[in-house]
Motif scaffolding. Sequence first.
Motif, PDB file in Angstrom:
ATOM      1  N   LYS A  35       0.831  -1.122  -0.068  1.00 23.78           N
ATOM      2  CA  LYS A  35      -0.003  -0.030  -0.117  1.00 23.78           C
ATOM      3  C   LYS A  35       0.831   1.282  -0.205  1.00 23.78           C
ATOM      4  CE  LYS A  35      -4.149  -2.062   2.269  1.00 23.78           C
ATOM      5  NZ  LYS A  35      -3.618  -3.413   2.727  1.00 23.78           N
ATOM      6  N   VAL A  36       0.225   2.351  -0.329  1.00 20.66           N
ATOM      7  CA  VAL A  36       0.967   3.700  -0.503  1.00 20.66           C
ATOM      8  C   VAL A  36       1.401   3.884   1.035  1.00 20.66           C
ATOM      9  CG1 VAL A  36       0.428   6.319  -0.192  1.00 20.66           C
ATOM     10  CG2 VAL A  36      -0.316   4.511  -2.229  1.00 20.66           C
ATOM     11  N   GLY A  37       2.847   4.497   1.047  1.00 21.94           N
ATOM     12  CA  GLY A  37       3.344   4.552   2.174  1.00 21.94           C
ATOM     13  C   GLY A  37       4.195   3.415   2.907  1.00 21.94           C
ATOM     14  N   GLU A  38       3.915   2.276   2.256  1.00 17.67           N
ATOM     15  CA  GLU A  38       4.817   1.194   2.574  1.00 17.67           C
ATOM     16  C   GLU A  38       5.861   0.981   2.033  1.00 17.67           C
ATOM     17  OE1 GLU A  38       1.174  -1.417   4.874  1.00 17.67           O
ATOM     18  OE2 GLU A  38       1.607  -2.078   2.654  1.00 17.67           O
ATOM     19  N   ILE A  39       7.011   0.073   2.668  1.00 17.94           N
ATOM     20  CA  ILE A  39       8.257  -0.275   1.936  1.00 17.94           C
ATOM     21  C   ILE A  39       8.407  -1.336   1.089  1.00 17.94           C
ATOM     22  CG2 ILE A  39      10.559  -0.579   2.324  1.00 17.94           C
ATOM     23  CD1 ILE A  39       9.786   2.142   3.347  1.00 17.94           C
ATOM     24  N   CYS A  40       8.722  -1.176  -0.181  1.00 18.44           N
ATOM     25  CA  CYS A  40       8.423  -2.202  -1.076  1.00 18.44           C
ATOM     26  C   CYS A  40      10.044  -2.789  -1.584  1.00 18.44           C
ATOM     27  CB  CYS A  40       7.837  -1.730  -2.512  1.00 18.44           C
ATOM     28  SG  CYS A  40       8.616  -0.460  -3.296  1.00 18.44           S
ATOM     29  N   LEU A  41      10.990  -2.041  -1.290  1.00 17.93           N
ATOM     30  CA  LEU A  41      12.524  -2.362  -1.559  1.00 17.93           C
ATOM     31  C   LEU A  41      13.413  -2.066  -0.500  1.00 17.93           C
ATOM     32  CD1 LEU A  41      14.631  -3.383  -3.536  1.00 17.93           C
ATOM     33  CD2 LEU A  41      14.726  -1.205  -4.471  1.00 17.93           C
ATOM     34  N   PHE A  42      14.114  -2.863   0.041  1.00 14.21           N
ATOM     35  CA  PHE A  42      15.290  -2.625   0.926  1.00 14.21           C
ATOM     36  C   PHE A  42      16.421  -3.076   0.587  1.00 14.21           C
ATOM     37  CE2 PHE A  42      17.088  -4.533   5.095  1.00 14.21           C
ATOM     38  CZ  PHE A  42      17.674  -3.390   5.352  1.00 14.21           C
ATOM     39  N   VAL A  43      17.460  -2.351   0.390  1.00 17.26           N
ATOM     40  CA  VAL A  43      18.918  -2.658   0.219  1.00 17.26           C
ATOM     41  C   VAL A  43      19.826  -1.907   1.343  1.00 17.26           C
ATOM     42  CG1 VAL A  43      20.775  -2.466  -1.475  1.00 17.26           C
ATOM     43  CG2 VAL A  43      18.558  -2.353  -2.350  1.00 17.26           C
ATOM     44  N   LEU A  44      20.461  -2.857   1.498  1.00 19.54           N
ATOM     45  CA  LEU A  44      21.511  -2.457   2.580  1.00 19.54           C
ATOM     46  C   LEU A  44      22.930  -3.234   2.106  1.00 19.54           C
ATOM     47  CD1 LEU A  44      21.544  -3.113   6.447  1.00 19.54           C
ATOM     48  CD2 LEU A  44      23.598  -3.647   5.337  1.00 19.54           C
ATOM     49  N   VAL A  45      23.738  -2.198   2.079  1.00 17.26           N
ATOM     50  CA  VAL A  45      25.476  -2.198   1.974  1.00 17.26           C
ATOM     51  C   VAL A  45      26.150  -2.036   3.110  1.00 17.26           C
ATOM     52  CG1 VAL A  45      25.039  -2.133  -0.587  1.00 17.26           C
ATOM     53  CG2 VAL A  45      26.029  -0.161   0.826  1.00 17.26           C
ATOM     54  N   SER A  46      27.135  -2.933   3.381  1.00 14.90           N
ATOM     55  CA  SER A  46      28.268  -2.225   4.382  1.00 14.90           C
ATOM     56  C   SER A  46      29.545  -2.511   3.819  1.00 14.90           C
ATOM     57  CB  SER A  46      28.000  -3.498   5.404  1.00 14.90           C
ATOM     58  OG  SER A  46      28.227  -4.719   5.074  1.00 14.90           O
ATOM     59  N   SER A  47      30.560  -1.544   4.456  1.00 13.95           N
ATOM     60  CA  SER A  47      31.629  -1.419   3.825  1.00 13.95           C
ATOM     61  C   SER A  47      32.687  -0.872   4.860  1.00 13.95           C
ATOM     62  CB  SER A  47      31.660  -0.231   2.914  1.00 13.95           C
ATOM     63  OG  SER A  47      32.946   0.186   2.432  1.00 13.95           O
ATOM     64  N   PRO A  48      33.959  -0.890   5.060  1.00 15.48           N
ATOM     65  CA  PRO A  48      34.629  -0.572   5.927  1.00 15.48           C
ATOM     66  C   PRO A  48      34.804   1.214   5.847  1.00 15.48           C
ATOM     67  CG  PRO A  48      36.158  -2.234   4.606  1.00 15.48           C
ATOM     68  CD  PRO A  48      34.739  -2.062   3.729  1.00 15.48           C
ATOM     69  N   HIS A  49      34.308   1.404   4.643  1.00 16.97           N
ATOM     70  CA  HIS A  49      34.425   2.969   4.754  1.00 16.97           C
ATOM     71  C   HIS A  49      33.318   3.596   3.912  1.00 16.97           C
ATOM     72  CE1 HIS A  49      38.519   2.721   5.590  1.00 16.97           C
ATOM     73  NE2 HIS A  49      38.648   2.062   4.878  1.00 16.97           N
ATOM     74  N   ARG A  50      32.790   5.090   4.131  1.00 15.82           N
ATOM     75  CA  ARG A  50      31.523   5.324   3.794  1.00 15.82           C
ATOM     76  C   ARG A  50      31.361   5.589   2.252  1.00 15.82           C
ATOM     77  NH1 ARG A  50      34.550   9.692   5.183  1.00 15.82           N
ATOM     78  NH2 ARG A  50      34.673  11.425   3.752  1.00 15.82           N
ATOM     79  N   ARG A  51      32.733   5.999   1.513  1.00 20.48           N
ATOM     80  CA  ARG A  51      32.445   6.494   0.229  1.00 20.48           C
ATOM     81  C   ARG A  51      31.991   5.085  -0.644  1.00 20.48           C
ATOM     82  NH1 ARG A  51      33.857  11.376  -0.799  1.00 20.48           N
ATOM     83  NH2 ARG A  51      35.191  11.741   0.569  1.00 20.48           N
ATOM     84  N   ALA A  52      32.559   3.868  -0.369  1.00 20.65           N
ATOM     85  CA  ALA A  52      32.449   2.582  -0.988  1.00 20.65           C
ATOM     86  C   ALA A  52      30.936   2.460  -0.551  1.00 20.65           C
ATOM     87  CB  ALA A  52      33.219   1.505  -0.768  1.00 20.65           C
ATOM     88  N   ALA A  53      30.349   2.747   0.633  1.00 15.95           N
ATOM     89  CA  ALA A  53      29.077   2.220   0.850  1.00 15.95           C
ATOM     90  C   ALA A  53      28.084   3.151  -0.035  1.00 15.95           C
ATOM     91  CB  ALA A  53      28.704   2.534   2.230  1.00 15.95           C
ATOM     92  N   PHE A  54      28.513   4.371  -0.217  1.00 17.19           N
ATOM     93  CA  PHE A  54      27.279   5.417  -0.878  1.00 17.19           C
ATOM     94  C   PHE A  54      27.677   4.912  -2.244  1.00 17.19           C
ATOM     95  CE2 PHE A  54      28.703   9.321   2.047  1.00 17.19           C
ATOM     96  CZ  PHE A  54      27.783   9.089   2.784  1.00 17.19           C
ATOM     97  N   ASP A  55      28.664   4.629  -2.840  1.00 11.31           N
ATOM     98  CA  ASP A  55      28.601   4.372  -4.578  1.00 11.31           C
ATOM     99  C   ASP A  55      28.012   2.977  -4.674  1.00 11.31           C
ATOM    100  OD1 ASP A  55      29.971   6.897  -4.663  1.00 11.31           O
ATOM    101  OD2 ASP A  55      31.866   5.764  -4.677  1.00 11.31           O
ATOM    102  N   GLY A  56      28.500   2.116  -3.873  1.00 10.53           N
ATOM    103  CA  GLY A  56      28.024   0.500  -3.999  1.00 10.53           C
ATOM    104  C   GLY A  56      26.310   0.659  -3.882  1.00 10.53           C
ATOM    105  N   LEU A  57      25.864   1.481  -2.911  1.00  7.61           N
ATOM    106  CA  LEU A  57      24.359   1.494  -2.840  1.00  7.61           C
ATOM    107  C   LEU A  57      23.560   2.037  -3.957  1.00  7.61           C
ATOM    108  CD1 LEU A  57      21.839   0.833  -0.932  1.00  7.61           C
ATOM    109  CD2 LEU A  57      22.101   3.274  -0.248  1.00  7.61           C
ATOM    110  N   HIS A  58      24.312   3.112  -4.523  1.00  3.93           N
ATOM    111  CA  HIS A  58      24.002   3.609  -5.780  1.00  3.93           C
ATOM    112  C   HIS A  58      23.694   2.710  -6.723  1.00  3.93           C
ATOM    113  CE1 HIS A  58      24.078   6.563  -9.126  1.00  3.93           C
ATOM    114  NE2 HIS A  58      23.136   7.274  -8.438  1.00  3.93           N
ATOM    115  N   TYR A  59      24.672   1.943  -7.074  1.00  6.34           N
ATOM    116  CA  TYR A  59      25.097   0.951  -8.069  1.00  6.34           C
ATOM    117  C   TYR A  59      23.802  -0.028  -8.003  1.00  6.34           C
ATOM    118  CZ  TYR A  59      26.753  -3.101 -10.639  1.00  6.34           C
ATOM    119  OH  TYR A  59      26.994  -3.887 -11.727  1.00  6.34           O
ATOM    120  N   VAL A  60      23.969  -0.672  -6.916  1.00  4.40           N
ATOM    121  CA  VAL A  60      22.841  -1.654  -6.833  1.00  4.40           C
ATOM    122  C   VAL A  60      21.404  -1.251  -7.025  1.00  4.40           C
ATOM    123  CG1 VAL A  60      21.765  -3.383  -5.059  1.00  4.40           C
ATOM    124  CG2 VAL A  60      24.397  -3.047  -5.066  1.00  4.40           C
ATOM    125  N   VAL A  61      20.880  -0.001  -6.544  1.00  2.00           N
ATOM    126  CA  VAL A  61      19.472   0.222  -6.617  1.00  2.00           C
ATOM    127  C   VAL A  61      19.466   0.776  -8.014  1.00  2.00           C
ATOM    128  CG1 VAL A  61      18.024   2.182  -6.051  1.00  2.00           C
ATOM    129  CG2 VAL A  61      19.447   1.120  -4.280  1.00  2.00           C
TER     130      VAL A  61
END
Lengths: 147, 81
Positions: A95-121
């Motif tokens: 339904k409207v307002g509910e979550i339909c996709l959840f992606v979590l990435v983890s990394s030693p460092h923030r930049r790889a996490a930001f970039d990797g998450l963007h790529y996956v989504v």
Amino acid sequence: METEKTDQLFIPGAIAPDLIARSISRHQAMTGTGAQDIFLGQVRADVIDGKTVAAIEYTAYESMALTKFEEIRDKALQQYELSGVEIFHSLGEVKVGEICLFVLVSSPHRRAAFDGLHYVVEEIKAQVPVFGKERFADDSYQWKVNT
Amino acid sequence: MTVLLFGITKDIVGSSTLSLPVSSTSRLRTVGELKDYLSSTYPRLRNLSSLAVAVNNSYAEDSDKIDNFDEIALIPPVSGG
């Protein structure tokens, strides 16, 4: 680097906040992690020709979708300095307002996490054979197209 | 040959699978030929902003060869997430 496999990628209905909380907690055991980044896709009440979307009903070509999710995850782990990638996607009605996709990435460092998450989504949005039927309050519908 | 249908292609054809008789498919050797055949049988497929074909769970090129043993699916515009 230690990576974690997800057991159940497709979730019937909306993705509950406690599933998200559990994933975040699980990653806390990976002590080499310095950053977790998450994306939550939420069903939006788009107005189309005067009618408002009430829910999206998801279907998928499941065998191919699972293959694609796995490819995207493997490529992300190869191309970015990630220690984990988790993906959950709804099937059935969300339904409207509910979550339909959840992606979590983890990394030693923030930049790889930001970039990797963007790529996956972005890859999920473009490649994975999942189909959303936007249902309106009057029970009419239209098929959504990702832009 | 059986073609799996998803999303709006299922609405257009009116079924989740389409069995094509050998008399039709014996002439269809490539993905492109299959797309042409299906688009002429179901002209509404031409109105879609994209129409991909998956062969054995991978996106295929128009020049890729197909046969009766392949798992073939029509993939309309995706809308996950």
